[in-house]
Design an enzyme around this catalytic site. Structure first.
Site, PDB file in Angstrom:
ATOM      1  N   LEU A 159       6.240   4.226 -11.460  1.00 30.72           N
ATOM      2  CA  LEU A 159       5.972   3.589 -12.815  1.00 30.72           C
ATOM      3  C   LEU A 159       4.949   4.944 -13.417  1.00 30.72           C
ATOM      4  O   LEU A 159       4.062   5.416 -12.777  1.00 30.72           O
ATOM      5  CB  LEU A 159       5.426   2.406 -12.562  1.00 30.72           C
ATOM      6  CG  LEU A 159       4.103   2.402 -13.063  1.00 30.72           C
ATOM      7  CD1 LEU A 159       2.596   2.730 -13.960  1.00 30.72           C
ATOM      8  CD2 LEU A 159       3.950   0.675 -13.069  1.00 30.72           C
ATOM      9  N   CYS A 269      -3.466   9.460 -12.692  1.00 30.84           N
ATOM     10  CA  CYS A 269      -2.542  10.042 -11.336  1.00 30.84           C
ATOM     11  C   CYS A 269      -2.740  11.836 -11.273  1.00 30.84           C
ATOM     12  O   CYS A 269      -3.544  11.757 -10.473  1.00 30.84           O
ATOM     13  CB  CYS A 269      -1.074   9.787 -11.631  1.00 30.84           C
ATOM     14  SG  CYS A 269      -1.307   8.122 -11.477  1.00 30.84           S
TER      15      CYS A 269
HETATM   16  N1  LIG Z   1      -1.748   3.940 -13.610  1.00 32.23           N
HETATM   17  C1  LIG Z   1      -0.270   4.442 -13.215  1.00 32.23           C
HETATM   18  O1  LIG Z   1       0.241   4.854 -14.279  1.00 32.23           O
HETATM   19  C2  LIG Z   1      -0.221   4.697 -11.682  1.00 32.23           C
HETATM   20  C3  LIG Z   1       0.830   4.822 -11.459  1.00 32.23           C
HETATM   21  C4  LIG Z   1       1.030   4.595 -10.137  1.00 32.23           C
HETATM   22  C5  LIG Z   1       0.127   4.897  -9.041  1.00 32.23           C
HETATM   23  N2  LIG Z   1      -1.269   4.606  -9.301  1.00 32.23           N
HETATM   24  C6  LIG Z   1      -2.316   4.131  -8.253  1.00 32.23           C
HETATM   25  O2  LIG Z   1      -2.526   2.913  -8.135  1.00 32.23           O
HETATM   26  C7  LIG Z   1      -3.459   2.416  -7.831  1.00 32.23           C
HETATM   27  C8  LIG Z   1      -4.121   1.464  -9.172  1.00 32.23           C
HETATM   28  O3  LIG Z   1      -4.592   1.836  -9.984  1.00 32.23           O
HETATM   29  P1  LIG Z   1      -4.538   1.876 -11.686  1.00 32.23           P
HETATM   30  O4  LIG Z   1      -3.974   2.578 -13.132  1.00 32.23           O
HETATM   31  O5  LIG Z   1      -3.553   0.784 -12.105  1.00 32.23           O
HETATM   32  O6  LIG Z   1      -5.915   0.934 -11.666  1.00 32.23           O
HETATM   33  P2  LIG Z   1      -7.301   0.449 -13.077  1.00 32.23           P
HETATM   34  O7  LIG Z   1      -8.342   1.236 -12.808  1.00 32.23           O
HETATM   35  O8  LIG Z   1      -6.283   0.337 -14.079  1.00 32.23           O
HETATM   36  O9  LIG Z   1      -6.523  -0.775 -11.448  1.00 32.23           O
HETATM   37  C9  LIG Z   1      -7.532  -1.194 -10.402  1.00 32.23           C
HETATM   38  C10 LIG Z   1      -8.502  -2.773 -11.159  1.00 32.23           C
HETATM   39  O10 LIG Z   1      -8.333  -2.359  -9.738  1.00 32.23           O
HETATM   40  C11 LIG Z   1      -9.973  -3.307  -9.583  1.00 32.23           C
HETATM   41  N3  LIG Z   1     -10.803  -3.716  -8.598  1.00 32.23           N
HETATM   42  C12 LIG Z   1     -11.472  -3.055  -8.131  1.00 32.23           C
HETATM   43  N4  LIG Z   1     -12.483  -3.404  -7.343  1.00 32.23           N
HETATM   44  C13 LIG Z   1     -11.637  -4.539  -6.442  1.00 32.23           C
HETATM   45  C14 LIG Z   1     -12.032  -5.938  -6.057  1.00 32.23           C
HETATM   46  N5  LIG Z   1     -13.254  -5.532  -5.018  1.00 32.23           N
HETATM   47  N6  LIG Z   1     -11.267  -6.582  -6.333  1.00 32.23           N
HETATM   48  C15 LIG Z   1     -10.514  -7.285  -7.171  1.00 32.23           C
HETATM   49  N7  LIG Z   1     -10.662  -5.813  -7.638  1.00 32.23           N
HETATM   50  C16 LIG Z   1     -10.688  -4.960  -8.282  1.00 32.23           C
HETATM   51  C17 LIG Z   1     -10.783  -3.333 -11.033  1.00 32.23           C
HETATM   52  O11 LIG Z   1     -11.763  -3.834 -11.847  1.00 32.23           O
HETATM   53  C18 LIG Z   1      -8.829  -2.888 -11.782  1.00 32.23           C
HETATM   54  O12 LIG Z   1      -9.449  -3.682 -12.670  1.00 32.23           O
HETATM   55  C19 LIG Z   1      -4.457   4.037  -8.424  1.00 32.23           C
HETATM   56  O13 LIG Z   1      -4.525   4.164  -6.849  1.00 32.23           O
HETATM   57  C20 LIG Z   1      -3.913   5.086  -8.954  1.00 32.23           C
HETATM   58  O14 LIG Z   1      -3.714   6.499  -9.106  1.00 32.23           O
HETATM   59  C21 LIG Z   1      -1.811   4.594 -10.990  1.00 32.23           C
END
Ligand SMILES: NC(=O)c1ccc[n+]([C@@H]2O[C@H](COP(=O)([O-])OP(=O)(O)OC[C@H]3O[C@@H](n4cnc5c(N)ncnc54)[C@H](O)[C@@H]3O)[C@@H](O)[C@H]2O)c1
Length: 462
Positions: A159, A269
Protein backbone atom coordinates in the site's frame (compact mmCIF):
# COMPACT_ATOMS: atom_id res chain seq x y z
CA UNK A 1 -12.68 -15.20 9.28
CA UNK A 2 -11.29 -14.17 12.68
CA UNK A 3 -8.28 -11.94 12.38
CA UNK A 4 -5.81 -10.44 14.83
CA UNK A 5 -3.59 -7.56 13.75
CA UNK A 6 -0.61 -6.89 15.99
CA UNK A 7 0.66 -3.34 15.54
CA UNK A 8 -1.96 -0.70 14.76
CA UNK A 9 0.08 1.87 12.82
CA UNK A 10 -0.28 2.90 9.18
CA UNK A 11 -0.33 -0.67 7.87
CA UNK A 12 -2.06 -2.40 10.79
CA UNK A 13 -4.87 0.12 11.14
CA UNK A 14 -5.57 0.29 7.40
CA UNK A 15 -5.29 -3.49 6.99
CA UNK A 16 -7.40 -4.30 10.04
CA UNK A 17 -10.08 -1.79 9.06
CA UNK A 18 -10.22 -3.06 5.47
CA UNK A 19 -10.42 -6.72 6.57
CA UNK A 20 -13.34 -5.73 8.81
CA UNK A 21 -15.00 -3.87 5.92
CA UNK A 22 -14.86 -7.16 3.98
CA UNK A 23 -16.93 -8.83 6.72
CA UNK A 24 -14.16 -10.38 8.80
CA UNK A 25 -14.06 -10.19 12.59
CA UNK A 26 -10.94 -8.16 13.46
CA UNK A 27 -9.18 -7.35 16.72
CA UNK A 28 -6.23 -4.94 16.52
CA UNK A 29 -3.57 -4.96 19.22
CA UNK A 30 -1.04 -2.29 20.11
CA UNK A 31 1.26 -1.70 23.05
CA UNK A 32 0.71 2.04 22.82
CA UNK A 33 -2.02 2.51 25.44
CA UNK A 34 -2.95 6.06 24.48
CA UNK A 35 -3.31 5.03 20.82
CA UNK A 36 -5.57 2.13 21.75
CA UNK A 37 -7.64 4.35 24.05
CA UNK A 38 -8.18 6.82 21.19
CA UNK A 39 -9.12 4.04 18.77
CA UNK A 40 -11.50 2.53 21.33
CA UNK A 41 -13.17 5.91 21.73
CA UNK A 42 -13.76 6.02 17.98
CA UNK A 43 -10.94 8.33 16.91
CA UNK A 44 -8.83 7.43 13.88
CA UNK A 45 -5.19 7.97 14.86
CA UNK A 46 -3.71 8.62 11.40
CA UNK A 47 -4.75 10.75 8.46
CA UNK A 48 -5.57 8.48 5.54
CA UNK A 49 -8.25 9.41 3.00
CA UNK A 50 -11.32 7.14 3.13
CA UNK A 51 -10.28 5.34 6.31
CA UNK A 52 -12.76 6.94 8.67
CA UNK A 53 -15.88 5.67 6.88
CA UNK A 54 -14.78 2.03 7.07
CA UNK A 55 -13.43 2.51 10.59
CA UNK A 56 -16.75 3.92 11.86
CA UNK A 57 -18.71 1.16 10.15
CA UNK A 58 -16.43 -1.59 11.49
CA UNK A 59 -16.89 -0.33 15.04
CA UNK A 60 -20.63 0.31 14.68
CA UNK A 61 -21.25 -3.18 13.31
CA UNK A 62 -18.99 -4.81 15.93
CA UNK A 63 -16.50 -6.27 13.46
CA UNK A 64 -13.57 -4.08 14.50
CA UNK A 65 -12.17 -3.63 17.99
CA UNK A 66 -8.95 -2.62 19.70
CA UNK A 67 -7.02 -3.89 22.70
CA UNK A 68 -3.64 -3.79 24.37
CA UNK A 69 -4.01 -7.45 25.35
CA UNK A 70 -2.37 -9.80 22.84
CA UNK A 71 -4.07 -12.87 24.36
CA UNK A 72 -7.53 -11.39 23.82
CA UNK A 73 -6.84 -10.96 20.09
CA UNK A 74 -4.93 -14.21 19.64
CA UNK A 75 -7.42 -16.63 21.17
CA UNK A 76 -10.19 -16.37 18.53
CA UNK A 77 -7.89 -15.62 15.57
CA UNK A 78 -7.49 -17.89 12.56
CA UNK A 79 -4.94 -15.51 11.06
CA UNK A 80 -2.57 -13.22 12.99
CA UNK A 81 -0.93 -10.34 11.13
CA UNK A 82 2.29 -8.87 12.45
CA UNK A 83 2.25 -5.24 11.26
CA UNK A 84 5.09 -4.15 13.51
CA UNK A 85 7.83 -1.59 12.96
CA UNK A 86 11.07 -2.73 11.34
CA UNK A 87 13.15 0.45 11.68
CA UNK A 88 16.76 0.61 10.58
CA UNK A 89 19.25 -0.58 13.19
CA UNK A 90 22.52 1.37 13.49
CA UNK A 91 24.17 -0.66 10.72
CA UNK A 92 21.21 -0.07 8.35
CA UNK A 93 19.81 -3.59 8.70
CA UNK A 94 16.13 -4.02 9.61
CA UNK A 95 15.69 -4.12 13.38
CA UNK A 96 13.65 -7.26 14.04
CA UNK A 97 13.25 -6.87 17.80
CA UNK A 98 9.52 -6.04 17.56
CA UNK A 99 8.66 -8.85 15.15
CA UNK A 100 10.69 -11.51 16.97
CA UNK A 101 9.57 -10.21 20.38
CA UNK A 102 5.91 -10.61 19.44
CA UNK A 103 6.62 -14.01 17.83
CA UNK A 104 8.09 -15.07 21.16
CA UNK A 105 5.02 -13.76 23.06
CA UNK A 106 2.71 -15.61 20.65
CA UNK A 107 4.72 -18.82 21.12
CA UNK A 108 4.35 -18.51 24.89
CA UNK A 109 0.59 -17.91 24.69
CA UNK A 110 -0.05 -20.72 22.20
CA UNK A 111 2.02 -23.19 24.24
CA UNK A 112 0.07 -22.30 27.40
CA UNK A 113 -3.30 -22.57 25.60
CA UNK A 114 -3.27 -25.62 23.32
CA UNK A 115 -7.08 -25.44 22.93
CA UNK A 116 -6.74 -22.16 20.96
CA UNK A 117 -6.01 -24.24 17.87
CA UNK A 118 -3.98 -23.81 14.68
CA UNK A 119 -3.03 -20.26 13.67
CA UNK A 120 -1.55 -18.73 10.55
CA UNK A 121 1.03 -16.14 11.58
CA UNK A 122 1.63 -13.57 8.87
CA UNK A 123 4.67 -11.31 8.48
CA UNK A 124 3.04 -8.16 7.10
CA UNK A 125 5.99 -6.00 8.12
CA UNK A 126 8.75 -5.51 5.57
CA UNK A 127 11.37 -7.97 6.74
CA UNK A 128 14.65 -9.29 5.36
CA UNK A 129 14.95 -12.65 3.68
CA UNK A 130 15.07 -15.37 6.31
CA UNK A 131 12.73 -13.67 8.80
CA UNK A 132 9.85 -16.14 8.31
CA UNK A 133 12.30 -18.88 9.30
CA UNK A 134 13.33 -16.89 12.40
CA UNK A 135 9.69 -16.34 13.38
CA UNK A 136 9.11 -20.10 13.09
CA UNK A 137 12.12 -20.73 15.35
CA UNK A 138 10.91 -18.15 17.90
CA UNK A 139 7.51 -19.86 18.15
CA UNK A 140 8.92 -23.41 18.03
CA UNK A 141 11.22 -22.50 20.94
CA UNK A 142 8.08 -22.95 23.10
CA UNK A 143 7.65 -26.59 22.12
CA UNK A 144 5.23 -25.96 19.24
CA UNK A 145 5.57 -27.37 15.75
CA UNK A 146 5.22 -25.48 12.46
CA UNK A 147 2.78 -27.26 10.16
CA UNK A 148 0.88 -28.64 13.12
CA UNK A 149 0.16 -25.86 15.63
CA UNK A 150 0.87 -22.92 13.35
CA UNK A 151 2.37 -21.83 10.04
CA UNK A 152 4.22 -18.65 9.12
CA UNK A 153 3.43 -16.78 5.92
CA UNK A 154 5.23 -13.82 4.40
CA UNK A 155 2.63 -11.42 2.98
CA UNK A 156 4.40 -8.14 2.16
CA UNK A 157 2.26 -5.01 1.97
CA UNK A 158 2.45 -2.72 -1.06
CA UNK A 159 0.00 0.00 0.00
CA UNK A 160 0.97 3.61 -0.58
CA UNK A 161 0.29 6.09 2.19
CA UNK A 162 -2.20 8.67 0.96
CA UNK A 163 -4.12 6.09 -1.10
CA UNK A 164 -3.67 3.24 1.37
CA UNK A 165 -7.35 2.31 1.68
CA UNK A 166 -7.82 2.12 -2.07
CA UNK A 167 -4.60 0.13 -2.45
CA UNK A 168 -5.59 -2.29 0.28
CA UNK A 169 -9.12 -2.81 -1.02
CA UNK A 170 -8.00 -3.23 -4.64
CA UNK A 171 -4.38 -4.41 -4.63
CA UNK A 172 -2.64 -4.77 -8.01
CA UNK A 173 -1.36 -8.09 -6.68
CA UNK A 174 -1.23 -10.03 -3.43
CA UNK A 175 2.00 -11.86 -2.67
CA UNK A 176 1.78 -14.86 -0.37
CA UNK A 177 4.99 -16.55 0.64
CA UNK A 178 4.55 -19.99 2.14
CA UNK A 179 5.42 -23.62 1.59
CA UNK A 180 2.38 -24.72 3.58
CA UNK A 181 -0.59 -25.71 1.45
CA UNK A 182 -2.96 -25.26 4.40
CA UNK A 183 -1.78 -21.73 5.18
CA UNK A 184 -1.71 -20.84 1.47
CA UNK A 185 -5.35 -21.87 1.09
CA UNK A 186 -6.47 -19.86 4.13
CA UNK A 187 -4.63 -16.77 2.90
CA UNK A 188 -6.03 -17.15 -0.62
CA UNK A 189 -9.56 -17.42 0.79
CA UNK A 190 -8.99 -14.29 2.90
CA UNK A 191 -7.73 -12.23 -0.04
CA UNK A 192 -10.04 -13.46 -2.83
CA UNK A 193 -12.69 -10.76 -2.21
CA UNK A 194 -10.00 -8.09 -2.68
CA UNK A 195 -9.02 -9.25 -6.18
CA UNK A 196 -12.40 -9.86 -7.78
CA UNK A 197 -11.41 -7.77 -10.79
CA UNK A 198 -8.82 -10.40 -11.70
CA UNK A 199 -5.62 -9.08 -10.17
CA UNK A 200 -3.38 -12.00 -9.21
CA UNK A 201 -2.72 -13.67 -5.88
CA UNK A 202 0.84 -14.86 -6.37
CA UNK A 203 1.89 -17.71 -4.11
CA UNK A 204 5.61 -18.34 -3.74
CA UNK A 205 8.16 -19.43 -1.15
CA UNK A 206 8.75 -17.19 1.90
CA UNK A 207 12.21 -16.05 0.84
CA UNK A 208 11.06 -14.89 -2.60
CA UNK A 209 8.09 -13.05 -1.05
CA UNK A 210 10.40 -11.27 1.39
CA UNK A 211 12.75 -10.32 -1.45
CA UNK A 212 9.86 -9.15 -3.66
CA UNK A 213 9.00 -6.32 -1.27
CA UNK A 214 12.57 -5.04 -1.04
CA UNK A 215 13.09 -5.39 -4.78
CA UNK A 216 9.91 -3.39 -5.49
CA UNK A 217 10.74 -0.52 -3.14
CA UNK A 218 14.39 -0.39 -4.15
CA UNK A 219 13.52 -0.26 -7.84
CA UNK A 220 10.99 2.54 -7.26
CA UNK A 221 13.51 4.50 -5.17
CA UNK A 222 16.07 3.98 -7.93
CA UNK A 223 13.67 5.26 -10.58
CA UNK A 224 13.00 8.47 -8.62
CA UNK A 225 16.67 8.94 -7.93
CA UNK A 226 17.63 8.41 -11.56
CA UNK A 227 15.18 11.14 -12.52
CA UNK A 228 16.55 13.45 -9.84
CA UNK A 229 20.04 13.05 -11.28
CA UNK A 230 18.71 13.70 -14.79
CA UNK A 231 17.07 16.85 -13.36
CA UNK A 232 20.33 18.00 -11.79
CA UNK A 233 22.01 17.55 -15.14
CA UNK A 234 19.15 19.35 -16.92
CA UNK A 235 19.84 22.32 -14.63
CA UNK A 236 23.45 22.38 -15.82
CA UNK A 237 22.84 21.95 -19.54
CA UNK A 238 19.65 24.01 -19.83
CA UNK A 239 17.24 21.16 -20.57
CA UNK A 240 13.78 20.86 -19.02
CA UNK A 241 13.21 17.68 -16.97
CA UNK A 242 9.43 17.93 -17.41
CA UNK A 243 9.82 17.65 -21.16
CA UNK A 244 12.34 14.84 -20.79
CA UNK A 245 9.91 13.04 -18.49
CA UNK A 246 7.16 13.20 -21.07
CA UNK A 247 9.62 12.17 -23.75
CA UNK A 248 10.69 9.00 -21.98
CA UNK A 249 7.52 8.21 -20.00
CA UNK A 250 5.60 7.41 -23.16
CA UNK A 251 7.96 4.49 -23.77
CA UNK A 252 6.03 1.51 -22.42
CA UNK A 253 9.28 -0.15 -21.34
CA UNK A 254 9.88 2.81 -19.01
CA UNK A 255 6.35 3.81 -17.98
CA UNK A 256 5.17 7.23 -16.89
CA UNK A 257 5.07 6.74 -13.11
CA UNK A 258 7.79 7.65 -10.61
CA UNK A 259 9.53 9.95 -13.07
CA UNK A 260 8.87 13.22 -11.22
CA UNK A 261 11.99 15.07 -10.12
CA UNK A 262 12.06 16.77 -6.74
CA UNK A 263 13.91 17.17 -3.46
CA UNK A 264 14.24 13.46 -2.86
CA UNK A 265 12.17 10.61 -1.52
CA UNK A 266 11.35 10.18 2.15
CA UNK A 267 8.82 8.24 4.16
CA UNK A 268 8.98 5.26 6.42
CA UNK A 269 9.68 2.75 3.66
CA UNK A 270 11.99 3.68 0.77
CA UNK A 271 14.96 4.98 2.80
CA UNK A 272 14.93 2.13 5.30
CA UNK A 273 14.15 -0.59 2.78
CA UNK A 274 16.91 0.45 0.38
CA UNK A 275 19.31 0.55 3.33
CA UNK A 276 18.17 -2.85 4.58
CA UNK A 277 18.54 -4.51 1.17
CA UNK A 278 22.00 -2.98 0.81
CA UNK A 279 22.85 -4.38 4.23
CA UNK A 280 21.47 -7.84 3.40
CA UNK A 281 23.65 -7.90 0.29
CA UNK A 282 26.72 -6.89 2.28
CA UNK A 283 26.06 -9.61 4.86
CA UNK A 284 26.15 -12.07 1.97
CA UNK A 285 29.48 -10.63 0.78
CA UNK A 286 27.88 -8.79 -2.15
CA UNK A 287 28.34 -5.05 -2.60
CA UNK A 288 25.09 -3.74 -4.12
CA UNK A 289 26.72 -0.55 -5.46
CA UNK A 290 23.65 0.84 -7.15
CA UNK A 291 21.72 0.97 -3.87
CA UNK A 292 24.51 2.85 -2.11
CA UNK A 293 24.44 5.38 -4.95
CA UNK A 294 20.66 5.75 -4.59
CA UNK A 295 21.03 6.49 -0.87
CA UNK A 296 23.89 8.97 -1.37
CA UNK A 297 22.17 10.85 -4.21
CA UNK A 298 18.92 11.03 -2.27
CA UNK A 299 20.66 12.45 0.81
CA UNK A 300 22.19 15.21 -1.30
CA UNK A 301 18.95 15.83 -3.18
CA UNK A 302 17.09 16.79 0.00
CA UNK A 303 19.34 19.84 0.41
CA UNK A 304 19.71 20.77 -3.25
CA UNK A 305 17.71 23.98 -2.74
CA UNK A 306 19.66 25.21 0.29
CA UNK A 307 22.68 26.72 -1.55
CA UNK A 308 20.28 28.39 -3.98
CA UNK A 309 18.38 29.93 -1.06
CA UNK A 310 21.51 31.20 0.68
CA UNK A 311 22.90 32.57 -2.61
CA UNK A 312 19.65 34.42 -3.28
CA UNK A 313 19.43 35.79 0.27
CA UNK A 314 22.96 37.11 0.43
CA UNK A 315 25.00 34.38 2.12
CA UNK A 316 25.21 31.48 4.54
CA UNK A 317 24.00 33.49 7.52
CA UNK A 318 20.21 33.64 7.32
CA UNK A 319 19.73 35.58 10.58
CA UNK A 320 16.90 38.05 10.14
CA UNK A 321 15.51 36.20 7.12
CA UNK A 322 12.04 34.70 7.16
CA UNK A 323 11.40 31.62 5.06
CA UNK A 324 7.98 30.12 4.40
CA UNK A 325 7.65 26.37 3.91
CA UNK A 326 4.69 24.79 2.15
CA UNK A 327 4.42 21.14 3.15
CA UNK A 328 5.87 19.07 5.98
CA UNK A 329 4.64 15.55 5.18
CA UNK A 330 6.96 13.36 3.12
CA UNK A 331 4.31 13.34 0.42
CA UNK A 332 0.76 14.68 0.00
CA UNK A 333 -2.35 13.09 1.52
CA UNK A 334 -0.59 11.82 4.63
CA UNK A 335 0.44 13.15 8.03
CA UNK A 336 3.54 10.91 7.97
CA UNK A 337 6.74 12.92 8.32
CA UNK A 338 9.24 10.10 8.71
CA UNK A 339 12.39 11.00 6.71
CA UNK A 340 10.50 13.92 5.17
CA UNK A 341 12.71 16.07 2.92
CA UNK A 342 10.87 19.14 4.28
CA UNK A 343 12.31 18.40 7.72
CA UNK A 344 15.84 18.25 6.35
CA UNK A 345 15.38 21.61 4.63
CA UNK A 346 14.00 23.12 7.85
CA UNK A 347 16.95 21.78 9.86
CA UNK A 348 19.40 23.36 7.40
CA UNK A 349 17.61 26.72 7.44
CA UNK A 350 17.26 26.88 11.23
CA UNK A 351 20.94 25.94 11.59
CA UNK A 352 21.74 29.03 9.49
CA UNK A 353 19.62 31.33 11.65
CA UNK A 354 16.46 31.62 9.55
CA UNK A 355 13.01 32.18 11.03
CA UNK A 356 10.99 29.44 9.36
CA UNK A 357 7.19 29.59 9.19
CA UNK A 358 5.66 26.37 7.95
CA UNK A 359 2.25 25.18 6.88
CA UNK A 360 0.93 21.71 6.18
CA UNK A 361 -2.76 20.74 6.00
CA UNK A 362 -2.28 17.53 8.02
CA UNK A 363 1.28 17.09 9.28
CA UNK A 364 1.82 19.80 11.91
CA UNK A 365 1.18 17.57 14.93
CA UNK A 366 3.44 14.80 13.63
CA UNK A 367 6.12 17.40 12.87
CA UNK A 368 5.89 18.83 16.38
CA UNK A 369 6.32 15.31 17.78
CA UNK A 370 9.29 14.63 15.49
CA UNK A 371 11.10 17.84 16.48
CA UNK A 372 10.32 17.19 20.14
CA UNK A 373 12.01 13.81 19.73
CA UNK A 374 15.00 15.17 17.78
CA UNK A 375 15.14 18.92 18.41
CA UNK A 376 16.18 21.44 15.79
CA UNK A 377 19.64 22.86 16.34
CA UNK A 378 20.81 26.37 15.58
CA UNK A 379 20.01 30.00 16.15
CA UNK A 380 16.94 30.07 13.92
CA UNK A 381 13.36 29.19 14.80
CA UNK A 382 10.33 27.31 13.51
CA UNK A 383 6.72 28.40 13.88
CA UNK A 384 3.58 26.91 12.37
CA UNK A 385 1.22 28.93 10.24
CA UNK A 386 -2.55 28.63 10.00
CA UNK A 387 -2.62 28.60 6.21
CA UNK A 388 -0.43 28.51 3.14
CA UNK A 389 -0.94 32.27 2.73
CA UNK A 390 0.12 32.91 6.32
CA UNK A 391 3.30 30.90 5.80
CA UNK A 392 4.21 33.03 2.78
CA UNK A 393 3.28 36.32 4.40
CA UNK A 394 6.29 38.49 5.24
CA UNK A 395 8.71 35.84 3.91
CA UNK A 396 11.95 36.58 2.09
CA UNK A 397 11.57 33.27 0.30
CA UNK A 398 9.02 30.50 -0.04
CA UNK A 399 9.91 26.81 -0.37
CA UNK A 400 7.45 24.23 -1.72
CA UNK A 401 8.43 20.96 -0.07
CA UNK A 402 5.32 18.76 -0.49
CA UNK A 403 2.98 18.81 -3.48
CA UNK A 404 -0.35 19.03 -1.65
CA UNK A 405 -3.11 19.83 -4.21
CA UNK A 406 -3.97 23.11 -2.48
CA UNK A 407 -0.48 24.43 -3.29
CA UNK A 408 -1.00 23.95 -7.02
CA UNK A 409 -3.47 26.74 -7.72
CA UNK A 410 -3.28 29.34 -4.95
CA UNK A 411 -3.87 33.03 -5.55
CA UNK A 412 -0.29 33.77 -6.52
CA UNK A 413 -0.84 37.53 -6.76
CA UNK A 414 -1.89 37.46 -3.11
CA UNK A 415 1.15 35.33 -2.23
CA UNK A 416 3.56 37.71 -4.03
CA UNK A 417 2.04 40.85 -2.55
CA UNK A 418 2.32 39.43 0.98
CA UNK A 419 5.96 38.37 0.66
CA UNK A 420 8.92 40.58 1.52
CA UNK A 421 10.67 39.37 -1.62
CA UNK A 422 8.99 37.39 -4.43
CA UNK A 423 11.38 34.45 -4.27
CA UNK A 424 10.01 30.92 -4.73
CA UNK A 425 12.01 27.68 -4.50
CA UNK A 426 9.84 24.87 -5.76
CA UNK A 427 11.12 21.49 -4.61
CA UNK A 428 8.21 19.64 -6.23
CA UNK A 429 7.89 21.42 -9.58
CA UNK A 430 4.27 22.35 -8.97
CA UNK A 431 4.35 25.67 -10.85
CA UNK A 432 5.03 26.61 -14.44
CA UNK A 433 8.41 28.38 -14.59
CA UNK A 434 7.53 31.01 -17.17
CA UNK A 435 4.18 31.78 -15.62
CA UNK A 436 5.84 32.38 -12.26
CA UNK A 437 8.21 34.89 -13.85
CA UNK A 438 5.27 36.59 -15.57
CA UNK A 439 3.61 36.89 -12.18
CA UNK A 440 6.68 38.65 -10.86
CA UNK A 441 8.39 35.84 -8.98
CA UNK A 442 12.02 34.86 -9.17
CA UNK A 443 11.42 31.18 -9.42
CA UNK A 444 13.70 28.20 -9.08
CA UNK A 445 12.66 24.56 -9.43
CA UNK A 446 14.23 21.15 -9.98
CA UNK A 447 15.65 20.48 -13.42
CA UNK A 448 13.73 23.20 -15.24
CA UNK A 449 14.82 26.58 -16.57
CA UNK A 450 14.67 29.46 -14.08
CA UNK A 451 13.55 32.93 -15.02
CA UNK A 452 14.17 36.18 -13.23
CA UNK A 453 11.04 37.99 -12.09
CA UNK A 454 9.56 40.30 -14.72
CA UNK A 455 12.00 39.26 -17.46
CA UNK A 456 9.01 37.53 -19.02
CA UNK A 457 6.12 39.77 -19.87
CA UNK A 458 2.79 38.98 -18.31
CA UNK A 459 0.54 37.07 -20.71
CA UNK A 460 3.43 35.75 -22.81
CA UNK A 461 2.38 32.13 -22.29
CA UNK A 462 -1.34 32.67 -22.06
N1 LIG B 1 3.73 2.73 6.18
C1 LIG B 1 3.69 2.20 4.96
O1 LIG B 1 3.32 2.84 3.97
C2 LIG B 1 4.11 0.77 4.75
C3 LIG B 1 3.81 0.15 3.54
C4 LIG B 1 4.18 -1.18 3.36
C5 LIG B 1 4.85 -1.85 4.36
N2 LIG B 1 5.16 -1.21 5.53
C6 LIG B 1 5.85 -1.97 6.58
O2 LIG B 1 4.90 -2.35 7.56
C7 LIG B 1 5.50 -2.34 8.87
C8 LIG B 1 4.72 -1.41 9.79
O3 LIG B 1 4.81 -0.10 9.26
P1 LIG B 1 3.90 1.09 9.80
O4 LIG B 1 4.20 2.27 8.94
O5 LIG B 1 2.52 0.62 9.95
O6 LIG B 1 4.55 1.31 11.26
P2 LIG B 1 3.98 2.19 12.47
O7 LIG B 1 5.17 2.62 13.23
O8 LIG B 1 3.02 3.21 11.93
O9 LIG B 1 3.12 1.15 13.33
C9 LIG B 1 3.65 0.14 14.10
C10 LIG B 1 2.79 -0.05 15.34
O10 LIG B 1 3.26 -1.19 16.07
C11 LIG B 1 3.10 -0.91 17.45
N3 LIG B 1 3.91 -1.83 18.25
C12 LIG B 1 5.24 -1.81 18.50
N4 LIG B 1 5.58 -2.87 19.27
C13 LIG B 1 4.45 -3.56 19.51
C14 LIG B 1 4.15 -4.75 20.25
N5 LIG B 1 5.10 -5.41 20.88
N6 LIG B 1 2.88 -5.17 20.28
C15 LIG B 1 1.89 -4.49 19.64
N7 LIG B 1 2.12 -3.37 18.93
C16 LIG B 1 3.38 -2.91 18.87
C17 LIG B 1 3.48 0.55 17.58
O11 LIG B 1 2.99 1.12 18.78
C18 LIG B 1 2.83 1.13 16.31
O12 LIG B 1 1.51 1.56 16.57
C19 LIG B 1 6.95 -1.92 8.65
O13 LIG B 1 7.74 -3.05 8.51
C20 LIG B 1 6.90 -1.17 7.32
O14 LIG B 1 8.12 -1.22 6.64
C21 LIG B 1 4.78 0.08 5.75
Amino acid sequence: MNIAVVGTGYVGLVGGTCFAEMGNQVICVDIDESKVAKLQSGTVTIYEPGLEVYFDRGIRENRLSFTTDLAEALEPADVVFLALPTPPAEDGSADLQYVLGVADDIGKLLAANPDWGYKVLVDKSTVPVGTARRVIEAVEAHGLKAGEHFDVVSNPEFLREGVAVEDFMKPERVVIGTDSERAGEIMTRLYEPFVRSGNPIIVMDEESAEMTKYAANSLLATKITFMNEIANLCDLVGADVDKVRRGIGTDSRIGSKFLYAGIGFGGSCFPKDVQALHRTAREEGYEFRMLQAVLDVNDDQKTVLVPRITAALGGEDLTGKTIGIWGLAFKPHTDDVREAPAHVVIRELVARGASVQAFDPEAVETTQAAFEHTPLEGPGSLTYSESAYAAASGADALVVATEWPEFRRPDLDRVRESMKQPLVFDGRNVFDSKRMAELGFTYSSIGRPSYEAATVERGATA
